[in-house]
Design a protein around this motif. Structure first.
Motif, PDB file in Angstrom:
ATOM      1  N   PRO A   1       4.413  -0.714   7.801  1.00 51.48           N
ATOM      2  CA  PRO A   1       3.676   0.278   6.693  1.00 51.48           C
ATOM      3  C   PRO A   1       2.207   1.086   6.818  1.00 51.48           C
ATOM      4  CG  PRO A   1       4.500  -2.257   6.423  1.00 51.48           C
ATOM      5  CD  PRO A   1       4.406  -1.781   7.866  1.00 51.48           C
TER       6      PRO A   1
ATOM      7  N   TRP B   1       1.335  -4.628  -1.389  1.00 52.68           N
ATOM      8  CA  TRP B   1       1.515  -2.699  -0.156  1.00 52.68           C
ATOM      9  C   TRP B   1       1.406  -1.555  -0.569  1.00 52.68           C
ATOM     10  CZ3 TRP B   1       1.242  -3.294   4.399  1.00 52.68           C
ATOM     11  CH2 TRP B   1       1.709  -4.604   5.078  1.00 52.68           C
TER      12      TRP B   1
ATOM     13  N   LYS C   1       9.305  -4.462   5.646  1.00 50.47           N
ATOM     14  CA  LYS C   1       7.477  -4.441   4.875  1.00 50.47           C
ATOM     15  C   LYS C   1       7.391  -2.465   4.429  1.00 50.47           C
ATOM     16  CE  LYS C   1       5.949  -7.749   7.257  1.00 50.47           C
ATOM     17  NZ  LYS C   1       5.427  -8.923   6.365  1.00 50.47           N
ATOM     18  N   GLN C   2       8.548  -1.673   5.513  1.00 44.23           N
ATOM     19  CA  GLN C   2       8.343  -0.207   5.076  1.00 44.23           C
ATOM     20  C   GLN C   2       9.278  -0.165   3.563  1.00 44.23           C
ATOM     21  OE1 GLN C   2       8.368   3.380   8.073  1.00 44.23           O
ATOM     22  NE2 GLN C   2       9.124   0.459   8.742  1.00 44.23           N
TER      23      GLN C   2
ATOM     24  N   GLN D   1       7.230  -1.273   0.559  1.00 47.12           N
ATOM     25  CA  GLN D   1       5.981  -0.527  -0.071  1.00 47.12           C
ATOM     26  C   GLN D   1       6.472   0.397  -0.684  1.00 47.12           C
ATOM     27  OE1 GLN D   1       3.622   1.509   3.077  1.00 47.12           O
ATOM     28  NE2 GLN D   1       1.947   0.040   2.431  1.00 47.12           N
ATOM     29  N   TRP D   2       7.556   1.556  -0.136  1.00 47.62           N
ATOM     30  CA  TRP D   2       7.798   3.067  -0.590  1.00 47.62           C
ATOM     31  C   TRP D   2       8.681   2.628  -1.434  1.00 47.62           C
ATOM     32  CZ3 TRP D   2       5.076   6.896   0.666  1.00 47.62           C
ATOM     33  CH2 TRP D   2       3.959   6.461   1.022  1.00 47.62           C
TER      34      TRP D   2
END
Length: 301
Positions: free
Chosen positions: A183, A200, A236-237, A240-241
């Motif tokens: 991330p 995030w 986690k990415q 976040q996105w």
């Protein structure tokens, strides 16, 4: 032999493990390409002090899209150009490819991209992101590149810089494809400690607080047995996105585009996450680049 447990990327110790895997574990492009890779000596402002290498296909489109392709630590732009399929796809579809050459060092690794300094983590801060944006501007000026079709992709350190560019320059990049990344903010002061999806997302929003336009789309790939950057970083990415785009973290569809690949789409396609079963820290595999090009729309002139 007992497999080493993947190390969470909370410090540079995990990056040191990349030494043995970055140099040769990427897909080899089929055949040869008609054009050549050229180093551009003066492309404009270069606050990061990095090199620009440019691939303009012989059949370049009249108003070509621009793709920035970035290698991992200890890698080289020319090697990544040769070993991946992006140049052959550019030959087919007429877009221009920029291959930056990372030159930062940390914990014994060389040729990394800066994704940890204050300069690199904020819009207009300079550093490597500022240099890469100058490279894009050069292609727009000198080769008639389409500023509405600018994209980024990369592996490991290059994947980290891909996400970094989407966060810091959402006014330049429309989408990115990260192969074995993390991330945004993971290597900077925030680190990769546990935080909520909103926290995030705030890291991305704070990278360019004045941005009011749309946010770039993200495609992200990760191997389930990656022993350098742990597989959990894929989630986690996604957290976040999906938060950045304001879409549900529950996928709208789950498919298997190829054996061992599981694709989850979020929202109306703002985020795509690929799980690659039994893959290590060795992406992209053959065929993956074409999926990235399709995600960008670069296969449609």
């Amino acid at each position: 032999m007992r497999r080493h447990r993947p190390v969470p990327i909370g410090s540079w110790t995990v990056i040191a493990a990349v030494i043995t895997v970055l140099a040769g574990c990427v897909a080899t492009a089929p055949g040869t390409t008609a054009a050549t890779l050229t180093r551009i000596g003066d492309f404009g402002a270069n606050p990061g002090g990095i090199e620009m290498h440019l691939y303009v296909p012989a059949g370049v489109a009249a108003r070509p899209g621009v793709l920035v392709v970035m290698h991992g630590c200890n890698g080289r732009a020319a090697d990544f150009h040769r070993r991946t399929e992006f140049a052959s796809l550019a030959d087919e579809h007429g877009f221009v490819v920029v291959y930056p050459q990372g030159n930062k060092s940390a914990n014994g690794l060389t040729n990394c991209f800066d994704v940890w300094s204050d300069e690199a983590l904020r819009h207009g801060g300079g550093g490597d992101p500022g240099s890469i944006v100058s490279m894009v501007d050069y292609v727009v000026r000198r080769h008639g590149g389409d500023p509405a079709r600018v994209f980024a992709t990369g592996f490991s350190s290059g994947a980290m810089q891909t996400v970094n560019l989407l966060a810091t320059y959402p006014d330049v990049f429309q989408a990115g494809a990260a192969f074995a990344g993390v991330p945004f903010g993971c290597l900077g002061p925030p680190g990769c400690s546990d935080r909520s999806p909103r926290e995030w997302g705030d890291l991305v929003r704070d990278a360019h607080p004045g941005h009011q336009g749309p946010r770039p789309r993200l495609m992200t790939w990760h191997g389930t047995v990656d022993d350098v950057l742990e597989f959990g970083l894929l989630e986690k990415q996604v957290e976040q996105w999906t938060d950045v785009h304001g879409v549900s973290p529950t996928p709208t569809s789950t498919t298997t585009p190829a054996p061992g690949w599981t694709l989850r789409r979020y929202g109306s396609g703002q985020v795509e996450a690929y799980t690659v079963t039994d893959a290590g820290h060795d992406l992209p595999h053959p065929g993956m680049a074409a999926h990235a090009i399709h995600f960008f729309g670069l296969d449609r002139k």
